[in-house]
Structure formats: structure tokens, C-alpha cells
Scaffold this motif. Sequence first.
Motif, PDB file in Angstrom:
ATOM      1  N   SER A  20       0.834  -1.205   0.000  1.00 42.66           N
ATOM      2  CA  SER A  20       0.000   0.000   0.000  1.00 42.66           C
ATOM      3  C   SER A  20       0.866   1.250   0.000  1.00 42.66           C
ATOM      4  CB  SER A  20      -0.939   0.012   1.218  1.00 42.66           C
ATOM      5  OG  SER A  20      -0.205   0.248   2.409  1.00 42.66           O
ATOM      6  N   TYR A  21       0.200   2.395  -0.161  1.00 47.24           N
ATOM      7  CA  TYR A  21       0.874   3.690  -0.124  1.00 47.24           C
ATOM      8  C   TYR A  21       1.615   3.874   1.205  1.00 47.24           C
ATOM      9  CZ  TYR A  21       1.239   8.829  -0.210  1.00 47.24           C
ATOM     10  OH  TYR A  21       1.683  10.127  -0.178  1.00 47.24           O
ATOM     11  N   PHE A  22       1.003   3.473   2.319  1.00 42.75           N
ATOM     12  CA  PHE A  22       1.630   3.572   3.628  1.00 42.75           C
ATOM     13  C   PHE A  22       2.890   2.703   3.695  1.00 42.75           C
ATOM     14  CE2 PHE A  22      -2.619   5.013   4.637  1.00 42.75           C
ATOM     15  CZ  PHE A  22      -2.408   5.984   5.592  1.00 42.75           C
ATOM     16  N   ASP A  23       2.780   1.463   3.196  1.00 44.25           N
ATOM     17  CA  ASP A  23       3.907   0.530   3.246  1.00 44.25           C
ATOM     18  C   ASP A  23       5.103   1.053   2.453  1.00 44.25           C
ATOM     19  OD1 ASP A  23       2.433  -1.379   4.745  1.00 44.25           O
ATOM     20  OD2 ASP A  23       1.422  -1.983   2.901  1.00 44.25           O
ATOM     21  N   ILE A  24       4.831   1.612   1.280  1.00 46.73           N
ATOM     22  CA  ILE A  24       5.917   2.108   0.427  1.00 46.73           C
ATOM     23  C   ILE A  24       6.609   3.301   1.070  1.00 46.73           C
ATOM     24  CG2 ILE A  24       6.413   3.219  -1.787  1.00 46.73           C
ATOM     25  CD1 ILE A  24       4.174   1.460  -2.982  1.00 46.73           C
ATOM     26  N   LEU A  25       5.837   4.226   1.642  1.00 43.47           N
ATOM     27  CA  LEU A  25       6.435   5.390   2.302  1.00 43.47           C
ATOM     28  C   LEU A  25       7.306   4.967   3.481  1.00 43.47           C
ATOM     29  CD1 LEU A  25       3.625   8.117   2.342  1.00 43.47           C
ATOM     30  CD2 LEU A  25       5.696   8.071   0.960  1.00 43.47           C
ATOM     31  N   LEU A  26       6.815   4.009   4.284  1.00 47.16           N
ATOM     32  CA  LEU A  26       7.602   3.555   5.433  1.00 47.16           C
ATOM     33  C   LEU A  26       8.858   2.808   4.979  1.00 47.16           C
ATOM     34  CD1 LEU A  26       4.796   2.303   7.869  1.00 47.16           C
ATOM     35  CD2 LEU A  26       6.183   4.369   8.079  1.00 47.16           C
ATOM     36  N   TYR A  27       8.720   1.996   3.939  1.00 45.76           N
ATOM     37  CA  TYR A  27       9.872   1.228   3.468  1.00 45.76           C
ATOM     38  C   TYR A  27      10.966   2.138   2.919  1.00 45.76           C
ATOM     39  CZ  TYR A  27      12.670  -2.315   1.121  1.00 45.76           C
ATOM     40  OH  TYR A  27      13.704  -3.122   0.726  1.00 45.76           O
ATOM     41  N   VAL A 103     -15.259  12.515   4.915  1.00 40.36           N
ATOM     42  CA  VAL A 103     -14.643  13.658   5.608  1.00 40.36           C
ATOM     43  C   VAL A 103     -14.271  13.257   7.034  1.00 40.36           C
ATOM     44  CG1 VAL A 103     -15.123  15.945   6.568  1.00 40.36           C
ATOM     45  CG2 VAL A 103     -15.741  15.443   4.199  1.00 40.36           C
ATOM     46  N   LEU A 104     -15.155  12.508   7.694  1.00 45.75           N
ATOM     47  CA  LEU A 104     -14.876  12.052   9.055  1.00 45.75           C
ATOM     48  C   LEU A 104     -13.643  11.152   9.095  1.00 45.75           C
ATOM     49  CD1 LEU A 104     -15.644  11.674  12.048  1.00 45.75           C
ATOM     50  CD2 LEU A 104     -17.116   9.786  11.332  1.00 45.75           C
ATOM     51  N   ILE A 105     -13.562  10.195   8.158  1.00 43.62           N
ATOM     52  CA  ILE A 105     -12.416   9.283   8.112  1.00 43.62           C
ATOM     53  C   ILE A 105     -11.123  10.058   7.871  1.00 43.62           C
ATOM     54  CG2 ILE A 105     -11.327   7.397   6.837  1.00 43.62           C
ATOM     55  CD1 ILE A 105     -13.590   6.463   8.580  1.00 43.62           C
ATOM     56  N   SER A 106     -11.140  11.007   6.955  1.00 45.23           N
ATOM     57  CA  SER A 106      -9.948  11.812   6.666  1.00 45.23           C
ATOM     58  C   SER A 106      -9.536  12.635   7.886  1.00 45.23           C
ATOM     59  CB  SER A 106     -10.203  12.731   5.470  1.00 45.23           C
ATOM     60  OG  SER A 106     -10.470  11.990   4.294  1.00 45.23           O
ATOM     61  N   PHE A 107     -10.529  13.203   8.568  1.00 47.02           N
ATOM     62  CA  PHE A 107     -10.239  14.010   9.764  1.00 47.02           C
ATOM     63  C   PHE A 107      -9.626  13.142  10.863  1.00 47.02           C
ATOM     64  CE2 PHE A 107     -11.612  15.617  13.924  1.00 47.02           C
ATOM     65  CZ  PHE A 107     -10.997  16.858  13.908  1.00 47.02           C
ATOM     66  N   VAL A 108     -10.203  11.948  11.086  1.00 47.41           N
ATOM     67  CA  VAL A 108      -9.677  11.033  12.105  1.00 47.41           C
ATOM     68  C   VAL A 108      -8.245  10.633  11.762  1.00 47.41           C
ATOM     69  CG1 VAL A 108      -9.910   8.704  13.068  1.00 47.41           C
ATOM     70  CG2 VAL A 108     -11.925  10.168  12.840  1.00 47.41           C
ATOM     71  N   THR A 109      -7.989  10.349  10.481  1.00 49.14           N
ATOM     72  CA  THR A 109      -6.647   9.968  10.049  1.00 49.14           C
ATOM     73  C   THR A 109      -5.654  11.090  10.296  1.00 49.14           C
ATOM     74  OG1 THR A 109      -7.600   8.541   8.332  1.00 49.14           O
ATOM     75  CG2 THR A 109      -5.278   9.126   8.107  1.00 49.14           C
ATOM     76  N   LEU A 110      -6.032  12.319   9.944  1.00 43.50           N
ATOM     77  CA  LEU A 110      -5.153  13.467  10.165  1.00 43.50           C
ATOM     78  C   LEU A 110      -4.843  13.640  11.651  1.00 43.50           C
ATOM     79  CD1 LEU A 110      -6.718  16.072   7.701  1.00 43.50           C
ATOM     80  CD2 LEU A 110      -4.421  15.104   7.558  1.00 43.50           C
ATOM     81  N   GLU A 111      -5.860  13.522  12.485  1.00 45.49           N
ATOM     82  CA  GLU A 111      -5.653  13.677  13.924  1.00 45.49           C
ATOM     83  C   GLU A 111      -4.744  12.575  14.459  1.00 45.49           C
ATOM     84  OE1 GLU A 111      -7.101  16.205  16.234  1.00 45.49           O
ATOM     85  OE2 GLU A 111      -6.824  16.997  14.212  1.00 45.49           O
ATOM     86  N   TYR A 112      -4.926  11.349  13.980  1.00 42.35           N
ATOM     87  CA  TYR A 112      -4.091  10.241  14.449  1.00 42.35           C
ATOM     88  C   TYR A 112      -2.628  10.452  14.039  1.00 42.35           C
ATOM     89  CZ  TYR A 112      -2.197   5.592  15.174  1.00 42.35           C
ATOM     90  OH  TYR A 112      -1.419   4.545  15.591  1.00 42.35           O
ATOM     91  N   LEU A 113      -2.411  10.811  12.772  1.00 41.74           N
ATOM     92  CA  LEU A 113      -1.043  10.991  12.281  1.00 41.74           C
ATOM     93  C   LEU A 113      -0.340  12.133  12.998  1.00 41.74           C
ATOM     94  CD1 LEU A 113      -1.600  10.477   8.444  1.00 41.74           C
ATOM     95  CD2 LEU A 113      -0.563   8.879  10.058  1.00 41.74           C
ATOM     96  N   LYS A 130      -2.030  -1.404  12.250  1.00 41.80           N
ATOM     97  CA  LYS A 130      -3.262  -1.770  12.944  1.00 41.80           C
ATOM     98  C   LYS A 130      -4.481  -1.111  12.308  1.00 41.80           C
ATOM     99  CE  LYS A 130      -4.650  -4.004  16.717  1.00 41.80           C
ATOM    100  NZ  LYS A 130      -4.366  -5.439  16.934  1.00 41.80           N
ATOM    101  N   TYR A 131      -4.342   0.168  11.933  1.00 38.57           N
ATOM    102  CA  TYR A 131      -5.492   0.930  11.440  1.00 38.57           C
ATOM    103  C   TYR A 131      -5.422   1.245   9.950  1.00 38.57           C
ATOM    104  CZ  TYR A 131      -6.239   1.729  16.436  1.00 38.57           C
ATOM    105  OH  TYR A 131      -6.438   1.566  17.775  1.00 38.57           O
ATOM    106  N   LYS A 132      -4.491   0.607   9.266  1.00 38.75           N
ATOM    107  CA  LYS A 132      -4.285   0.923   7.852  1.00 38.75           C
ATOM    108  C   LYS A 132      -5.542   0.707   7.024  1.00 38.75           C
ATOM    109  CE  LYS A 132      -1.635  -1.881   5.627  1.00 38.75           C
ATOM    110  NZ  LYS A 132      -0.412  -2.620   5.234  1.00 38.75           N
ATOM    111  N   TRP A 133      -6.312  -0.322   7.349  1.00 38.25           N
ATOM    112  CA  TRP A 133      -7.534  -0.607   6.582  1.00 38.25           C
ATOM    113  C   TRP A 133      -8.549   0.515   6.736  1.00 38.25           C
ATOM    114  CZ3 TRP A 133     -12.310  -1.316   8.979  1.00 38.25           C
ATOM    115  CH2 TRP A 133     -12.282  -1.439  10.354  1.00 38.25           C
ATOM    116  N   ILE A 134      -8.556   1.173   7.892  1.00 36.72           N
ATOM    117  CA  ILE A 134      -9.451   2.320   8.073  1.00 36.72           C
ATOM    118  C   ILE A 134      -8.939   3.522   7.283  1.00 36.72           C
ATOM    119  CG2 ILE A 134     -10.429   3.940   9.737  1.00 36.72           C
ATOM    120  CD1 ILE A 134     -10.308   1.756  11.839  1.00 36.72           C
ATOM    121  N   PHE A 135      -7.625   3.776   7.389  1.00 34.90           N
ATOM    122  CA  PHE A 135      -7.046   4.910   6.675  1.00 34.90           C
ATOM    123  C   PHE A 135      -7.244   4.772   5.165  1.00 34.90           C
ATOM    124  CE2 PHE A 135      -3.731   4.890  10.319  1.00 34.90           C
ATOM    125  CZ  PHE A 135      -4.649   5.468  11.175  1.00 34.90           C
TER     126      PHE A 135
END
Length: 234
Positions: A20-27, A103-113, A130-135
Motif C-alpha cells: 500500500s501507499y503507507f507501506d511504500i512510504l515507510l519502506y 470527511v470524518l475518516i480523513s479528519f480522524v486519520t489526520l488527527e491520528y497521524l 493496525k489501522y491501515k484498513w481504516i485509513f
Amino acid sequence: MSLIKIEDEDIHKLLVSGRSYFDILLYNCYDEEKKIIDKEKLNTAFDDLLDNYGDLLNMGIMLSGFQFVGIILEKNLALTESYEMSIAYFLLSVGFLISMFGVLISFVTLEYLRGCRDESVEFIVAGIQKYKWIFKSADLILYSDCIMFTIPINLLIYNSLSLNLSITYNLICGFLFILGIFIHYMIIVAKQNYNLTEDDLNNSYNIYNIFNTCNSLLYGEENYKYKRRIYKND
């Protein structure tokens, strides 16, 4: 300290797997051989993620605004007498709800990050996994929201244009939709492995070159010269 040694084998396993996009950025922040992650690169990756989800947030707000305006400005109730028009406004209304949920999901993701970027690297990697599927659902919600916005327009257009022009509009919309899905799959979903052809080296873009690209994407090739670092063990 910019370079951090990863001692936890579970975290190492997470850093070298996934597509995923997250995995590539972390790698891209991680040296797999030395098991060292660069905290400065990780901060840059966080900035990229925050920018990406900020754009998703703004896109969701914009689409919900258009959908809300489309709902409240429907003054001619006779339009909803037909079954097709009722379906159109129903989809528009559901699309508005999907937009707000996105919008709610994006806001929650921004707050978490924002809240976890100064935590330990192990905590960050474990939490994102853990939460990648939600993001990631924010992307799918945006795509479905665009569909729920486009379908009602394709139905409502019959009240404004002639039958022939309306059908032509539907066909153009369908073609662009299929093309968009293919482009998204080719650039985002599919593995980014390349072999340059003579046309690529000569900056020649023709039907034959496009056909070769599609054929390579669908059926693959045995050996690729250029591939993402995270794919090197595949």
C-alpha cells in the motif's frame, strides 16, 4: 538521533512487507540490510501523508457541498415523479452521506497521524499497520462518492438535453469512467515494474507503445530492469 536501529523482528517484518501507499512510504525510510530507519525521512513521509489526507478532506467537503446544493435547489417537484428521477435524487442524497463519512475518516486519520508522529518508530509502524484498513478506506469512499455524484447527473441530464445528446453524454461518461479505472489500476494498484522500450527512450508515444504497455500490465514480463525497492524480493 536521526538513524534508529530496529530490534523488534515483528516491526522489521511489517516494514519489508505490504504494497500500500503507507507501506511504500515507510519502506523508503528503512535500510533493510542494516535494519535502520531514518527519522528525518519518516518525518517527510508523515508530511506527505498529512498533505494527502488533507487533500482528501477538502475533496470530500467540496463534493458534499455540490451534492447538498443539488438536493436543496431541486424546486420542481414534478421532476421526482418519475422513477428514474427519484433514483437520481436518492443516489445524490446517499452520496452526500458518503461524502460526510469520508470527511470524518480523513479528519480522524489526520488527527491520528499528527498525534503519533513524535512517538517511537515501533509504535508508529505498529499503529499504522493496525489501522491501515481504516485509513485506506478514505480512498475507496472518495471513489464511491464520485460515482454517487456522477450517476445522478447522468439521469438528470435527460431533463435538460435531447435524448440523443443525453445518450452521447452517457457514453462519454462511461468511456471516461472505464479509462479512469484502468489508469488508476495501472499507476496506483499494479506493481510499478518497468522495462524501457525504444519508443520510451525516443519519447515516442503511439498506439503500438500504448498497446505494449497495456499488454505488459495485464500479462507481465519475466524480468524487469526497474522496480520499486520493496519489490526486490519478489
